[in-house]
Design an enzyme around this catalytic site. Structure first.
Site, PDB file in Angstrom:
ATOM      1  N   ALA A 157       0.843  -1.192   0.000  1.00  0.00           N
ATOM      2  CA  ALA A 157       0.000   0.000   0.000  1.00  0.00           C
ATOM      3  C   ALA A 157       0.881   1.246   0.000  1.00  0.00           C
ATOM      4  O   ALA A 157       2.086   1.171   0.273  1.00  0.00           O
ATOM      5  CB  ALA A 157      -0.909  -0.003   1.225  1.00  0.00           C
ATOM      6  N   GLN A 203       1.207   3.602   2.031  1.00  0.00           N
ATOM      7  CA  GLN A 203       1.891   3.854   3.316  1.00  0.00           C
ATOM      8  C   GLN A 203       2.544   2.572   3.853  1.00  0.00           C
ATOM      9  O   GLN A 203       2.661   2.388   5.073  1.00  0.00           O
ATOM     10  CB  GLN A 203       0.905   4.412   4.343  1.00  0.00           C
ATOM     11  CG  GLN A 203       0.486   5.855   4.079  1.00  0.00           C
ATOM     12  CD  GLN A 203       1.649   6.842   4.184  1.00  0.00           C
ATOM     13  OE1 GLN A 203       2.688   6.561   4.802  1.00  0.00           O
ATOM     14  NE2 GLN A 203       1.500   8.016   3.576  1.00  0.00           N
ATOM     15  N   SER A 204       3.021   1.724   2.968  1.00  0.00           N
ATOM     16  CA  SER A 204       3.562   0.423   3.378  1.00  0.00           C
ATOM     17  C   SER A 204       4.863   0.541   4.172  1.00  0.00           C
ATOM     18  O   SER A 204       5.852   1.103   3.703  1.00  0.00           O
ATOM     19  CB  SER A 204       3.811  -0.423   2.127  1.00  0.00           C
ATOM     20  OG  SER A 204       4.564  -1.574   2.451  1.00  0.00           O
ATOM     21  N   ASN A 205       4.837  -0.061   5.372  1.00  0.00           N
ATOM     22  CA  ASN A 205       6.070  -0.166   6.164  1.00  0.00           C
ATOM     23  C   ASN A 205       7.017  -1.185   5.545  1.00  0.00           C
ATOM     24  O   ASN A 205       8.239  -1.041   5.618  1.00  0.00           O
ATOM     25  CB  ASN A 205       5.739  -0.633   7.581  1.00  0.00           C
ATOM     26  CG  ASN A 205       4.795   0.293   8.290  1.00  0.00           C
ATOM     27  OD1 ASN A 205       5.099   1.459   8.491  1.00  0.00           O
ATOM     28  ND2 ASN A 205       3.622  -0.216   8.655  1.00  0.00           N
ATOM     29  N   CYS A 240       7.370  -1.855   2.352  1.00  0.00           N
ATOM     30  CA  CYS A 240       8.076  -1.253   1.215  1.00  0.00           C
ATOM     31  C   CYS A 240       9.148  -0.281   1.704  1.00  0.00           C
ATOM     32  O   CYS A 240      10.248  -0.228   1.138  1.00  0.00           O
ATOM     33  CB  CYS A 240       7.078  -0.557   0.293  1.00  0.00           C
ATOM     34  SG  CYS A 240       6.044  -1.739  -0.618  1.00  0.00           S
TER      35      CYS A 240
END
Ligand code: PLP
Length: 319
Positions: free
Chosen positions: A69, A71-73, A75
Protein backbone atom coordinates in the site's frame (compact mmCIF):
# COMPACT_ATOMS: atom_id res chain seq x y z
CA UNK A 1 20.33 -22.07 10.57
CA UNK A 2 19.66 -20.27 7.26
CA UNK A 3 21.71 -17.63 5.43
CA UNK A 4 21.17 -14.29 7.09
CA UNK A 5 22.76 -10.85 6.89
CA UNK A 6 22.72 -9.30 10.33
CA UNK A 7 21.82 -5.62 10.20
CA UNK A 8 18.86 -5.37 12.59
CA UNK A 9 19.53 -3.99 16.05
CA UNK A 10 18.96 -7.16 18.06
CA UNK A 11 17.94 -8.29 20.55
CA UNK A 12 15.15 -5.73 20.73
CA UNK A 13 14.39 -4.75 24.33
CA UNK A 14 11.57 -6.23 26.37
CA UNK A 15 10.10 -3.69 28.79
CA UNK A 16 7.25 -3.59 31.32
CA UNK A 17 4.39 -1.13 30.69
CA UNK A 18 3.49 -0.22 34.29
CA UNK A 19 1.46 2.90 33.54
CA UNK A 20 -0.61 1.23 30.83
CA UNK A 21 -1.09 -1.77 33.15
CA UNK A 22 -2.36 0.59 35.87
CA UNK A 23 -4.59 2.50 33.46
CA UNK A 24 -6.30 -0.70 32.33
CA UNK A 25 -6.26 -2.34 35.77
CA UNK A 26 -5.76 -5.87 34.49
CA UNK A 27 -2.91 -8.26 33.76
CA UNK A 28 0.76 -7.30 33.64
CA UNK A 29 1.48 -5.73 30.26
CA UNK A 30 4.92 -5.83 28.64
CA UNK A 31 6.18 -4.76 25.24
CA UNK A 32 8.80 -6.16 22.85
CA UNK A 33 10.31 -3.27 20.95
CA UNK A 34 10.47 -4.40 17.33
CA UNK A 35 9.70 -0.77 16.51
CA UNK A 36 13.40 -0.40 17.36
CA UNK A 37 14.97 -2.82 14.87
CA UNK A 38 17.06 0.04 13.57
CA UNK A 39 16.50 0.09 9.80
CA UNK A 40 15.09 3.50 8.76
CA UNK A 41 12.59 3.62 11.68
CA UNK A 42 12.51 -0.17 12.00
CA UNK A 43 9.64 -2.59 12.32
CA UNK A 44 8.91 -6.27 11.85
CA UNK A 45 9.93 -6.40 8.17
CA UNK A 46 13.56 -5.73 9.15
CA UNK A 47 13.82 -9.18 10.72
CA UNK A 48 12.35 -10.79 7.59
CA UNK A 49 14.67 -8.81 5.35
CA UNK A 50 17.78 -10.15 7.10
CA UNK A 51 16.94 -13.51 5.52
CA UNK A 52 15.44 -12.20 2.28
CA UNK A 53 18.53 -10.05 1.59
CA UNK A 54 20.81 -13.02 2.17
CA UNK A 55 18.76 -15.06 -0.31
CA UNK A 56 18.80 -12.19 -2.84
CA UNK A 57 22.56 -11.78 -2.54
CA UNK A 58 23.12 -15.53 -2.89
CA UNK A 59 21.36 -15.26 -6.28
CA UNK A 60 23.45 -12.29 -7.30
CA UNK A 61 20.43 -9.98 -7.35
CA UNK A 62 20.90 -6.32 -8.21
CA UNK A 63 17.31 -5.11 -7.78
CA UNK A 64 14.73 -5.74 -5.08
CA UNK A 65 11.13 -5.71 -6.25
CA UNK A 66 8.11 -5.75 -3.94
CA UNK A 67 4.60 -4.38 -3.52
CA UNK A 68 2.37 -2.80 -0.91
CA UNK A 69 0.00 0.00 0.00
CA UNK A 70 1.07 3.61 -0.42
CA UNK A 71 1.89 3.85 3.32
CA UNK A 72 3.56 0.42 3.38
CA UNK A 73 6.07 -0.17 6.16
CA UNK A 74 7.23 -3.26 4.34
CA UNK A 75 8.08 -1.25 1.21
CA UNK A 76 9.85 1.39 3.31
CA UNK A 77 12.06 -1.19 5.02
CA UNK A 78 12.71 -3.01 1.74
CA UNK A 79 13.79 0.27 0.12
CA UNK A 80 16.03 0.93 3.13
CA UNK A 81 17.67 -2.50 2.94
CA UNK A 82 18.27 -2.00 -0.79
CA UNK A 83 19.87 1.40 -0.18
CA UNK A 84 22.06 0.02 2.59
CA UNK A 85 23.37 -2.82 0.43
CA UNK A 86 23.71 -0.87 -2.80
CA UNK A 87 20.84 -2.52 -4.64
CA UNK A 88 18.12 -0.88 -6.72
CA UNK A 89 14.58 -1.08 -5.41
CA UNK A 90 11.33 -1.01 -7.38
CA UNK A 91 8.06 -0.65 -5.45
CA UNK A 92 4.64 -1.42 -6.90
CA UNK A 93 2.19 0.57 -4.79
CA UNK A 94 -1.59 0.87 -4.65
CA UNK A 95 -3.71 3.64 -3.13
CA UNK A 96 -3.83 7.39 -3.68
CA UNK A 97 -0.38 8.99 -3.93
CA UNK A 98 -0.26 11.79 -1.33
CA UNK A 99 0.91 15.14 -2.65
CA UNK A 100 3.36 16.05 -1.27
CA UNK A 101 4.57 12.56 -0.29
CA UNK A 102 4.19 12.01 3.47
CA UNK A 103 4.71 9.32 6.12
CA UNK A 104 6.20 6.11 4.78
CA UNK A 105 5.68 7.32 1.24
CA UNK A 106 8.02 10.24 1.81
CA UNK A 107 10.58 7.67 2.97
CA UNK A 108 10.02 5.48 -0.12
CA UNK A 109 11.16 8.49 -2.14
CA UNK A 110 13.99 9.53 0.20
CA UNK A 111 15.43 6.02 0.17
CA UNK A 112 15.66 6.16 -3.60
CA UNK A 113 13.06 3.61 -4.63
CA UNK A 114 11.58 3.61 -8.13
CA UNK A 115 7.82 3.79 -7.68
CA UNK A 116 5.06 2.40 -9.88
CA UNK A 117 1.43 3.02 -8.91
CA UNK A 118 -1.27 0.58 -9.93
CA UNK A 119 -4.78 -0.50 -8.96
CA UNK A 120 -5.06 -2.82 -5.99
CA UNK A 121 -6.37 -5.72 -8.08
CA UNK A 122 -3.61 -5.27 -10.66
CA UNK A 123 -0.69 -5.57 -8.22
CA UNK A 124 0.21 -9.19 -9.06
CA UNK A 125 0.06 -8.58 -12.81
CA UNK A 126 2.13 -5.41 -12.47
CA UNK A 127 4.73 -7.21 -10.33
CA UNK A 128 5.05 -9.96 -12.92
CA UNK A 129 5.40 -7.47 -15.78
CA UNK A 130 7.91 -5.34 -13.87
CA UNK A 131 9.94 -8.40 -12.91
CA UNK A 132 10.12 -9.54 -16.51
CA UNK A 133 11.09 -6.11 -17.78
CA UNK A 134 13.83 -5.79 -15.16
CA UNK A 135 15.13 -9.21 -16.15
CA UNK A 136 15.22 -8.29 -19.84
CA UNK A 137 17.10 -5.12 -18.94
CA UNK A 138 19.71 -7.18 -17.10
CA UNK A 139 18.89 -5.67 -13.68
CA UNK A 140 18.83 -9.08 -11.94
CA UNK A 141 15.56 -8.59 -10.01
CA UNK A 142 14.66 -10.47 -6.84
CA UNK A 143 10.96 -10.65 -6.00
CA UNK A 144 9.99 -10.23 -2.37
CA UNK A 145 6.37 -11.25 -1.82
CA UNK A 146 3.72 -9.01 -0.27
CA UNK A 147 4.72 -8.38 3.37
CA UNK A 148 7.88 -10.46 2.93
CA UNK A 149 5.73 -13.41 3.91
CA UNK A 150 7.25 -16.62 2.59
CA UNK A 151 9.29 -19.20 4.51
CA UNK A 152 12.51 -17.21 3.98
CA UNK A 153 10.97 -14.05 5.46
CA UNK A 154 9.18 -15.92 8.24
CA UNK A 155 12.62 -17.09 9.44
CA UNK A 156 12.98 -13.63 10.97
CA UNK A 157 10.27 -14.51 13.49
CA UNK A 158 11.48 -18.05 14.04
CA UNK A 159 14.68 -16.43 15.16
CA UNK A 160 12.80 -13.75 17.14
CA UNK A 161 11.15 -16.41 19.30
CA UNK A 162 14.55 -17.93 20.07
CA UNK A 163 15.67 -14.42 21.02
CA UNK A 164 12.67 -13.97 23.32
CA UNK A 165 13.42 -17.27 25.06
CA UNK A 166 16.67 -15.73 26.31
CA UNK A 167 14.97 -12.61 27.70
CA UNK A 168 13.56 -11.78 31.09
CA UNK A 169 9.86 -12.40 30.59
CA UNK A 170 7.74 -15.53 30.22
CA UNK A 171 4.47 -14.28 28.77
CA UNK A 172 1.23 -16.22 28.94
CA UNK A 173 0.13 -14.42 25.79
CA UNK A 174 1.85 -12.67 22.91
CA UNK A 175 -0.47 -10.14 21.20
CA UNK A 176 0.39 -8.37 17.92
CA UNK A 177 -1.09 -7.30 14.56
CA UNK A 178 -1.28 -10.04 11.94
CA UNK A 179 -1.90 -9.47 8.24
CA UNK A 180 0.10 -11.22 5.51
CA UNK A 181 0.88 -13.90 8.10
CA UNK A 182 4.67 -14.20 8.00
CA UNK A 183 5.16 -12.80 11.47
CA UNK A 184 2.65 -15.15 13.08
CA UNK A 185 3.82 -18.18 11.06
CA UNK A 186 7.44 -17.56 12.07
CA UNK A 187 6.40 -17.11 15.71
CA UNK A 188 4.52 -20.42 15.70
CA UNK A 189 7.50 -22.33 14.33
CA UNK A 190 9.85 -20.47 16.70
CA UNK A 191 7.52 -21.19 19.63
CA UNK A 192 7.72 -24.90 18.86
CA UNK A 193 11.50 -24.79 18.47
CA UNK A 194 12.07 -22.88 21.70
CA UNK A 195 9.44 -24.69 23.77
CA UNK A 196 7.46 -21.50 24.33
CA UNK A 197 4.61 -22.27 26.73
CA UNK A 198 2.35 -19.25 26.13
CA UNK A 199 -0.22 -18.47 23.47
CA UNK A 200 0.38 -16.51 20.27
CA UNK A 201 -2.67 -14.34 19.47
CA UNK A 202 -2.75 -12.41 16.22
CA UNK A 203 -5.12 -9.46 16.03
CA UNK A 204 -6.25 -9.44 12.41
CA UNK A 205 -5.65 -6.13 10.69
CA UNK A 206 -7.86 -6.75 7.68
CA UNK A 207 -8.77 -10.37 6.94
CA UNK A 208 -11.52 -12.52 8.46
CA UNK A 209 -10.11 -15.20 10.77
CA UNK A 210 -11.43 -17.82 8.34
CA UNK A 211 -8.93 -16.49 5.77
CA UNK A 212 -6.00 -15.62 8.02
CA UNK A 213 -5.89 -18.80 10.12
CA UNK A 214 -5.37 -21.25 7.21
CA UNK A 215 -2.95 -18.78 5.59
CA UNK A 216 -0.78 -18.71 8.71
CA UNK A 217 -1.06 -22.48 9.19
CA UNK A 218 0.06 -23.17 5.64
CA UNK A 219 2.97 -20.76 5.87
CA UNK A 220 4.02 -22.15 9.27
CA UNK A 221 4.02 -25.67 7.85
CA UNK A 222 6.11 -24.53 4.87
CA UNK A 223 8.49 -22.65 7.17
CA UNK A 224 8.96 -25.72 9.35
CA UNK A 225 9.72 -27.76 6.21
CA UNK A 226 12.21 -25.08 5.16
CA UNK A 227 14.25 -25.75 8.31
CA UNK A 228 13.88 -29.51 7.93
CA UNK A 229 11.12 -30.08 10.50
CA UNK A 230 8.14 -32.18 9.47
CA UNK A 231 5.69 -30.29 11.68
CA UNK A 232 2.25 -29.50 10.32
CA UNK A 233 0.12 -26.68 11.61
CA UNK A 234 -3.64 -26.66 11.14
CA UNK A 235 -5.92 -23.62 11.04
CA UNK A 236 -7.44 -24.49 14.42
CA UNK A 237 -3.99 -24.23 16.05
CA UNK A 238 -3.69 -20.62 14.88
CA UNK A 239 -5.19 -18.05 17.26
CA UNK A 240 -6.64 -15.05 15.42
CA UNK A 241 -9.09 -12.44 16.68
CA UNK A 242 -10.85 -10.59 13.86
CA UNK A 243 -13.13 -8.40 16.00
CA UNK A 244 -11.09 -5.26 15.35
CA UNK A 245 -10.88 -5.00 11.56
CA UNK A 246 -13.21 -2.00 11.72
CA UNK A 247 -14.07 -0.29 8.46
CA UNK A 248 -11.21 -2.03 6.63
CA UNK A 249 -7.50 -1.84 5.94
CA UNK A 250 -5.88 1.47 6.89
CA UNK A 251 -9.20 3.07 7.89
CA UNK A 252 -8.51 4.70 11.26
CA UNK A 253 -11.50 4.62 13.60
CA UNK A 254 -12.18 5.71 17.18
CA UNK A 255 -10.60 2.58 18.77
CA UNK A 256 -7.31 3.15 16.91
CA UNK A 257 -7.27 6.85 17.82
CA UNK A 258 -7.85 6.01 21.48
CA UNK A 259 -5.11 3.36 21.40
CA UNK A 260 -2.54 5.65 19.74
CA UNK A 261 -3.20 8.32 22.39
CA UNK A 262 -3.26 5.95 25.37
CA UNK A 263 0.01 4.23 24.44
CA UNK A 264 1.64 7.61 23.85
CA UNK A 265 0.39 9.18 27.09
CA UNK A 266 1.03 6.26 29.43
CA UNK A 267 4.23 4.74 28.02
CA UNK A 268 5.55 7.20 25.43
CA UNK A 269 5.15 4.38 22.91
CA UNK A 270 4.15 5.37 19.40
CA UNK A 271 1.78 2.94 17.73
CA UNK A 272 0.47 3.48 14.21
CA UNK A 273 -3.07 3.92 12.92
CA UNK A 274 -3.01 0.87 10.61
CA UNK A 275 -1.31 -2.05 12.38
CA UNK A 276 -0.04 -1.62 15.91
CA UNK A 277 -2.78 0.86 16.85
CA UNK A 278 -5.41 -1.65 15.74
CA UNK A 279 -3.76 -4.47 17.71
CA UNK A 280 -3.37 -2.12 20.68
CA UNK A 281 -7.09 -1.29 20.46
CA UNK A 282 -7.77 -5.03 20.54
CA UNK A 283 -5.48 -5.50 23.53
CA UNK A 284 -7.19 -2.63 25.38
CA UNK A 285 -10.66 -3.99 24.66
CA UNK A 286 -9.79 -7.60 25.54
CA UNK A 287 -8.21 -6.43 28.80
CA UNK A 288 -11.26 -4.35 29.74
CA UNK A 289 -13.58 -7.25 28.91
CA UNK A 290 -11.66 -9.55 31.26
CA UNK A 291 -10.52 -11.87 28.45
CA UNK A 292 -7.17 -12.39 30.23
CA UNK A 293 -6.63 -13.60 33.81
CA UNK A 294 -5.48 -10.86 36.20
CA UNK A 295 -2.44 -13.02 36.99
CA UNK A 296 -1.45 -13.28 33.31
CA UNK A 297 1.57 -11.62 31.76
CA UNK A 298 0.81 -10.24 28.31
CA UNK A 299 3.55 -9.31 25.85
CA UNK A 300 2.48 -6.76 23.25
CA UNK A 301 4.85 -7.33 20.34
CA UNK A 302 5.32 -3.86 18.84
CA UNK A 303 5.85 -4.48 15.13
CA UNK A 304 6.60 -0.85 14.21
CA UNK A 305 4.75 1.33 11.73
CA UNK A 306 5.35 4.67 13.44
CA UNK A 307 5.96 6.74 10.28
CA UNK A 308 2.30 6.31 9.25
CA UNK A 309 1.40 8.73 12.06
CA UNK A 310 2.89 11.44 9.85
CA UNK A 311 0.64 10.69 6.91
CA UNK A 312 -1.59 13.70 6.35
CA UNK A 313 -4.70 11.54 6.15
CA UNK A 314 -4.25 10.56 9.83
CA UNK A 315 -2.29 13.44 11.35
CA UNK A 316 -5.08 15.92 11.85
CA UNK A 317 -7.44 13.38 13.39
CA UNK A 318 -4.98 12.07 15.97
CA UNK A 319 -4.96 15.27 18.04
C1 PLP B 1 3.52 -5.74 7.99
C2 PLP B 1 3.16 -5.31 9.37
C3 PLP B 1 2.46 -6.16 10.25
C4 PLP B 1 1.92 -7.49 9.83
O1 PLP B 1 2.90 -8.47 9.69
P1 PLP B 1 2.60 -9.73 8.75
O2 PLP B 1 3.83 -10.54 8.82
O3 PLP B 1 2.31 -9.15 7.39
O4 PLP B 1 1.40 -10.43 9.26
C5 PLP B 1 2.24 -5.73 11.54
N1 PLP B 1 2.66 -4.52 11.95
C6 PLP B 1 3.31 -3.67 11.14
C7 PLP B 1 3.70 -2.34 11.67
C8 PLP B 1 3.59 -4.04 9.82
O5 PLP B 1 4.23 -3.18 9.02
Amino acid sequence: MKPRIQFAHLPTPVEPMPRLTAALGGPQLWVKRDDQTGLAFGGNKTRKLEYLLAAAQAEGAQTLLTAGAVQSNHCRQTAAAAAKFGLDCILVLFGDPPDPPDGNHLLHHLLGAEIIFTERDRVEAQLAATFEQAQVEGRRPYLIPYGGSNPTGAMGYVNAMLELAGQDVAPDWIVFPSSSGGTQAGMLVGARLSGFAGKVLGISVDEPAAVLRPRVAELATATAAYIGEGWTFSADQVLVNDDYTGAGYAVMGTPEIEAVRLFARTEALLVDPVYTGRAAAGLIDLTRKGFFEDTDTILFWHTGGGPAIFAGRYQGRLV
